[in-house]
Design an enzyme around this catalytic site. Structure first.
Site, mmCIF file in Angstrom:
data_model
loop_
_atom_site.group_PDB
_atom_site.id
_atom_site.type_symbol
_atom_site.label_atom_id
_atom_site.label_comp_id
_atom_site.label_asym_id
_atom_site.label_seq_id
_atom_site.Cartn_x
_atom_site.Cartn_y
_atom_site.Cartn_z
ATOM 1 N N ILE A 653 0.877 -1.178 0.000
ATOM 2 C CA ILE A 653 0.000 0.000 0.000
ATOM 3 C C ILE A 653 0.913 1.226 0.000
ATOM 4 O O ILE A 653 1.641 1.469 0.964
ATOM 5 C CB ILE A 653 -0.909 0.009 1.256
ATOM 6 N N GLU A 729 -10.290 -0.085 -8.116
ATOM 7 C CA GLU A 729 -11.577 -0.680 -8.477
ATOM 8 C C GLU A 729 -11.970 -1.838 -7.576
ATOM 9 O O GLU A 729 -12.946 -2.520 -7.819
ATOM 10 C CB GLU A 729 -11.523 -1.122 -9.943
#
Ligand SMILES: Cc1cc2nc3c(=O)[nH]c(=O)nc-3n(C[C@H](O)[C@H](O)[C@H](O)COP(=O)(O)OP(=O)(O)OC[C@H]3O[C@@H](n4cnc5c(N)ncnc54)[C@H](O)[C@@H]3O)c2cc1C
Ligand code: SF4
Lengths: 763, 338
Positions: A653, A729
């Site tokens: 991340i 997404e």
């Protein structure tokens, strides 16, 4: 740390504030239509009121009388542009229905005239005064209309090579101890990004500058050049900020070349801001889908047979499909799988990418069916997923690069309080409100594409990164700055990032959640080239890979900052040794398994994406688990969503703040896609009825009281140098299923057709 | 949108004067060539969509101080036409004595709109029928008399089930009007011929054969305010919609009750989101009066309220929903603490 900036766990970067935060909140950020043009003509579109037929005549007399009108362009006087090839056939265009060529009408909202005037107001007034006579034919609207043509996607759509299957579904399903067969439907939806579809153009001699919100400046540049018959090097597309896109600004729409050609003829800059309702047709949309899912299982929940058949609407002109069976057939361990995807042609505009194009509708079907199966088995839906969890996808037997699905379910369930759920439907309530808990798997393929970057470093540590990436509000500037700062070992405040300009080194379309993985992997590589030169200057005889670890951080894993130099002066020394003040490197990066022609294609605005099920030797996906609490009013059947929680694992991340924000937005959109968003069609005319933001429902703050995002640590060494899976997404997949599963749990009624409107709830 | 002339009226006399020419020609009010502009949230919207095409607008905002007053005297509530929705909704006296008024305003539109919009403009807001608001549909009897009705066999989920005609089924979308009609409000009207006062129930017209005629106001007339006699602390507005804010009603009910020892002495019932004009359910009120309140009564009343309702292809659900809303709103009003 605040909620908005969660503390980083292992293998996560720092949650630094957005690079562009101040520019955005102070209004300094300039969007495409903010760019000043010298004495522009304002364009206003006239669009077709019928979906099929022809224009008999125009009466322009009233319109031409409006003061300030410069020109009115119709098919009778428009310049003939070169045809635009459909993007999935190797072109750039979102549709091949090129307007202003003939009197034929093939879709509602087709551009039939462009009014140019000295002011926006005059253009609009004149456009309203254009009178059009049509001969209308009866159009085919959707699945239920007469005149549709259905054919298998396989063979029509290049990207959709084959229908995944394995084993012997029929026999296994026949023999299954427990079976589910169910049909589901999802509605058409439009992206409705806050920023409208605008195009501003200016010619300088033979050179064209386009200011347009785009998810792919290289695609747009090359596409427009092709249509105008000019050298792509003469076209420059600039858009430093995009005000939301969600797929709608990915492929070239017909408007751009039209506006550019008009500007060339008028010898004057032209500015178009299409209206909100025109936007429903000017760009693409998520078409409606239908699904049939058959699941066969043993009594202990183990899947033995899975079949998913999907139908999708497309236009007459183009075969578009999302084909989500490539994901749903590989989600769970099952030896006998079958699938099919159909494209159904109607008199509509060509659909296109919309946030998680395949997964939103197809995972809705699969995850609803899994919930139905769990109910029939009297099994906890999380346990059903656990029984069928796998480290290899069943179709090709390829291993997942990493898969933290059950860890997401477990952490999510704990935080959500899933244990308090009484499995019996309609068993929980609070006064007038029936309470339901639902969950679903979310996933998104990990995708990457080739990209190039230029990195400049000065002796004082200031750095500049240039890459034709795109800031859609996702945090692209921020994560690129972080990647460069970490790799060059300079403070992030010293990094300048320049993106959104097709004169910069090419980057792929900002779609398919590939941006962070592709751009950061590229930028990291080029930063290493810079460091390599510095290092060589100091230690000409040493190999960078061993020694550099001790100096300024090269060779570090993406998970964290490796040993930092105690002597930040190393850099200065190296510059001194080199005898220069600034060094600059350019590099091109491509992911493993990218085809031979990748780099050439990249410069021509063509994307070679790899990843997901089509990864070399492995399959790469990010995973998560969504949890939703609903409350359904016993009397009015209103649905409220007091809580949504998602737990996600997506490799490295880059920035927990921007990641959380993406995922939270995704979850909200997921709620919207279950409860609110639907484009209504007038079946008689194949026209969108609610084509404005008062009638096209999106949730408001009051609808979304609490959203929790949990980020799990995950390390994946197989995907790309940045270790990033991409999560733009991921957030809005499966939420629709989790919500409708929660409604089943609350009411005992299964709603298989989205959106859930209160009139669909019976009890 | 067409270009138009803009004029600011300094006082009521100037406004009436400026609007005088509006009465020229034989146009219905909504087609009048000169339109007053209050908050503009309906008028400018429809002008941009080219649905309303006034040649001139007269800005009546300078009338605000005089016409925006809100007063509660001798048990009568007087609301100036230029009072803003947000101000009235936030007024503690109104919240206490007329919760149905405060809530009908509070649950309407969005904070931004409520700050702009006036009470006078609010009651005159026009239908949200999408075919009416989109000039590319020729068939709309309201916009284009005699052209037909695109909604009748089109997408009509939000359309009306009460007060419809074979010419028009457009819903009257407002919330506040349901409170006014329920509480027997009166409307003060000023025009060239002086002032007149009419019951609010006589302001709007059912579509019948002439859906283009929406109210009994004459072109050039202005609403100056509304009066509600008596207090209605036991009153409620229940609004059901597709999302929780910033959305029109699918079905709503304005209820006002006078209950003593469980017996209903007086009752008012009005329905929103389901009818072509502000809708008073007098039959339902009659059924309530003198009765002991219980669930069975509420259901009977709800049935009566929707007697004669007729649906088209997508709005059948509004009849069942509307009944449930009436029953729940009655329940809410009966049980509320005052
Ligand atoms: C997106 C959206 C959502 C909305 N949601 C709701 C909702 O949920 N519930 C609801 O009730 N409403 C809703 N509304 C409607 C809103 O409440 C009205 O638009 C507003 O109240 C109109 O008031 P105004 O002062 O802006 O009127 P204007 O637009 O200024 O005027 C409206 C009309 O009345 C005339 N007029 C104005 N004042 C006077 C007067 N004093 N005398 C005579 N004629 C006058 C004008 O000429 C014009 O024709 C919504 C509106 C929008 C745009
Ligand atoms: S319902 Fe009324 S407003 Fe709507 S299209 Fe029909 S006539 Fe026009």
């Amino acid at each position: 740390m605040t909620t908005a900036a969660p503390a980083p766990k292992a293998n996560m970067g720092q949650p630094i504030p957005r690079y562009d935060a101040v520019a955005k909140v102070t209004g300094r950020a300039q969007y495409a239509s903010d760019m000043p043009l010298r004495d522009p003509a304002y364009a206003y579109l006239v669009t077709s009121a019928i979906a099929k037929g022809r224009i008999d005549s125009f009466d322009l007399s009233e319109a031409q009388k409006v003061r300030g009108v410069v020109d009115i362009v119709t098919h009778e006087n428009a310049e003939r542009l070169e045809p635009a090839k459909f993007f999935s056939d190797g072109g750039y265009a979102s549709t091949t229905n090129q307007p202003l060529r003939t009197a034929e009408i093939a879709e509602e909202g087709q551009i039939i005239a462009v009014v140019l005037a000295d002011t926006y107001e005059a253009a609009r007034e004149a456009a309203h005064r254009v009178k059009v006579s049509y001969t209308a034919a009866t159009p085919t609207t959707s699945f239920h209309s007469a005149g549709t043509i259905a054919a298998r996607a396989k063979g029509q759509v290049k990207r959709f090579k084959d229908d995944p299957k394995v084993g012997d579904f029929n026999t296994a399903f026949e023999e299954a101890e427990v079976k589910i067969t169910a049909e589901y439907e999802t509605p058409p939806q439009h992206h409705n990004p806050m920023e409208l579809f605008t195009t501003s153009v200016a010619w300088n001699g033979d050179s064209l500058t386009i200011y347009e919100p785009s998810q792919f400046v290289y695609g747009l540049k090359n596409g427009v050049a092709t249509q105008l018959g000019i050298d792509p090097d003469q076209v420059r597309v600039i858009n430093p900020y995009v005000g939301g896109a969600f797929g709608s600004k990915g492929s070239m729409t017909p408007r751009t070349a039209i506006i550019a050609s008009i500007s060339r003829r008028l010898r004057r800059p032209v500015k178009l801001v299409a209206t909100r309702d025109q936007g429903f047709n000017v760009s693409t949309y998520r078409a409606e889908t239908r699904h049939r899912v058959d699941l066969g299982a043993r009594r202990d929940g183990k899947l033995t047979a899975l079949r998913h058949e999907g139908w999708e609407i497309s236009s007459r002109a183009d075969a578009y499909c999302v084909g989500g069976t490539r994901t749903t057939t590989r989600m769970y361990d099952c030896p006998n799988v079958d699938s099919a995807v159909w494209i159904v042609r109607a008199d509509r505009n060509t659909p296109g990418f919309m946030r998680s194009p395949p997964e939103v509708p197809y995972m809705f079907a699969l995850e609803s069916a899994m919930d139905e199966l769990a109910h029939q088995l009297k099994m906890d839906p999380i346990e059903l997923r656990r029984v069928n969890d796998t480290t290899r996808e069943p179709i090709g037997g390829k291993p997942y690069t990493s898969r933290s699905l059950m860890a997401c379910f477990d952490e999510g369930a704990k935080a959500f309080g899933w244990a308090q759920r009484n499995r019996q439907p309609r068993s929980m309530s609070d006064g007038d409100w029936l309470i339901g808990y639902g969950c679903a798997t979310t996933c998104y393929p990990t995708q990457m594409a080739p990209a190039a970057a230029r990195v400049r470093l000065r002796h004082d540590g200031r750095a500049r990164v240039e890459i034709a990436g795109h800031e859609l509000g996702t945090g692209a500037y921020t994560v690129i700055a972080q990647a460069a700062a970490t790799r060059l070992d300079v403070p992030v405040e010293k990094v300048t990032v320049v993106i959104g300009d097709s004169d910069l080194p090419p980057a792929p379309v900002a779609g398919g959640s590939n941006s962070t993985a592709s751009t950061c992997s590229t930028v990291m590589m080029v930063c290493d080239q810079v460091r390599q030169r510095l290092f060589k200057a100091l230690m000409p005889n040493e190999s960078l890979s061993d020694k550099a670890k001790e100096t300024v951080g090269v060779g570090q894993t993406p998970s964290g900052r490796a040993a930092r130099s105690d002597q930040p002066l190393d850099r200065e020394k190296a510059f001194d040794a080199l005898g220069v003040n600034v060094i600059e490197e350019y590099g091109e990066w491509k992911p493993e398994g990218a085809p031979q022609d990748s780099f050439r294609a990249m410069h021509s605005g063509l994307v070679r994406i790899v990843g997901g099920p089509d990864f070399s030797g492995r399959i790469a996906y990010a995973f998560g688990a969504d949890f939703v609490e609903v409350r359904v009013n016993r009397f009015t059947h209103e649905v409220r969503v007091p809580r949504v929680l998602g737990a996600f694992a997506a490799g490295h991340i880059m920035n927990p703040r921007t990641a959380r924000s993406q995922l939270m937005g995704g979850l909200i959109w997921g709620v919207a896609s279950a409860l609110h968003e639907a484009t209504e069609l007038d079946e008689r005319y194949a026209r969108y009825v609610n084509d404005n933001l008062a009638d096209y429902l999106v949730p408001v703050n009051a609808d979304i009281p609490q959203v929790d995002v949990i980020l799990l640590s995950e390390d994946d060494a197989h995907i790309n140098p940045a270790g990033v899976k991409g999560l733009g997404e991921l957030g809005n997949v499966g939420t629709n299923a989790a919500l409708s599963n929660a409604i089943f749990h609350a009411t005992g009624q299964r709603i298989r057709t989205l959106p859930v409107r209160l009139e669909k709830i019976e009890a | 949108m067409r270009s138009f002339a803009y004029q600011r009226a300094a006082d009521p006399a100037a406004a009436i004067q400026a609007l005088a020419a509006a009465s020229a020609g034989n146009n219905p009010l909504t087609e009048a060539e000169i339109q007053p502009l209050a908050g503009g949230t309906t008028l400018l919207d429809l002008m941009k969509l080219d649905v309303m095409r006034p040649r001139a607008i007269v800005d009546i905002n300078p009338l605000s101080p005089a016409w925006a007053t809100v007063s509660l005297e001798n048990g009568n509530l007087r609301l100036g036409a230029m009072a803003r929705m947000a101000d009235v909704a936030a007024n503690p006296e109104i919240q206490q004595n007329y919760p149905v008024v405060a809530d009908s305003l509070k649950f309407a539109a969005s904070a931004q709109l409520r700050n702009m919009a006036t009470l006078g403009g609010n009651v005159l807001q026009r239908t949200r029928c999408t075919y009416f608001r989109d000039i590319s549909y020729e068939a709309c009897n309201k916009r284009n008399p005699g052209s037909g009705c695109a909604a009748m066999d089109g997408f009509n989920r939000t359309h009306a089930v009460l007060g419809t005609s074979d010419k028009c089924i457009a819903t009257y979308p407002g919330d506040f009007a349901q409170a006014l009609i329920a509480l027997d409000a009166s409307v003060d009207i000023t025009g060239r011929a002086g002032t007149r006062t009419i019951p609010f129930a006589e302001l709007h017209k059912a579509p019948g054969d002439t859906p283009q005629l929406e109210t009994t106001l004459a072109p050039g007339e202005l609403i100056s305010g509304f009066t509600i006699r008596g207090r209605w602390p036991r009153s409620a507005y229940l609004k059901v919609r597709d999302r929780q804010s910033y959305e029109f009603a699918l079905a709503s009910a304005a209820i006002a009750l006078d209950v003593e020892d469980g017996t209903v002495r007086d009752a008012r019932v009005a329905l929103g989101g389901v009818a072509t004009l502000p809708w008073r359910a007098r039959g339902a009120e009659a059924e309530l009066k003198g009765q002991k309140f219980d669930d069975a009564l509420a259901e009977r009343v709800a049935e009566i309220a929707f007697e004669g309702a007729s649906a088209r292809s997508h709005n059948e659900f509004k009849i069942a929903l509307g009944k449930r809303v009436v029953a729940r709103a009655l329940h809410q009003a009966v049980t509320m603490e005052i």
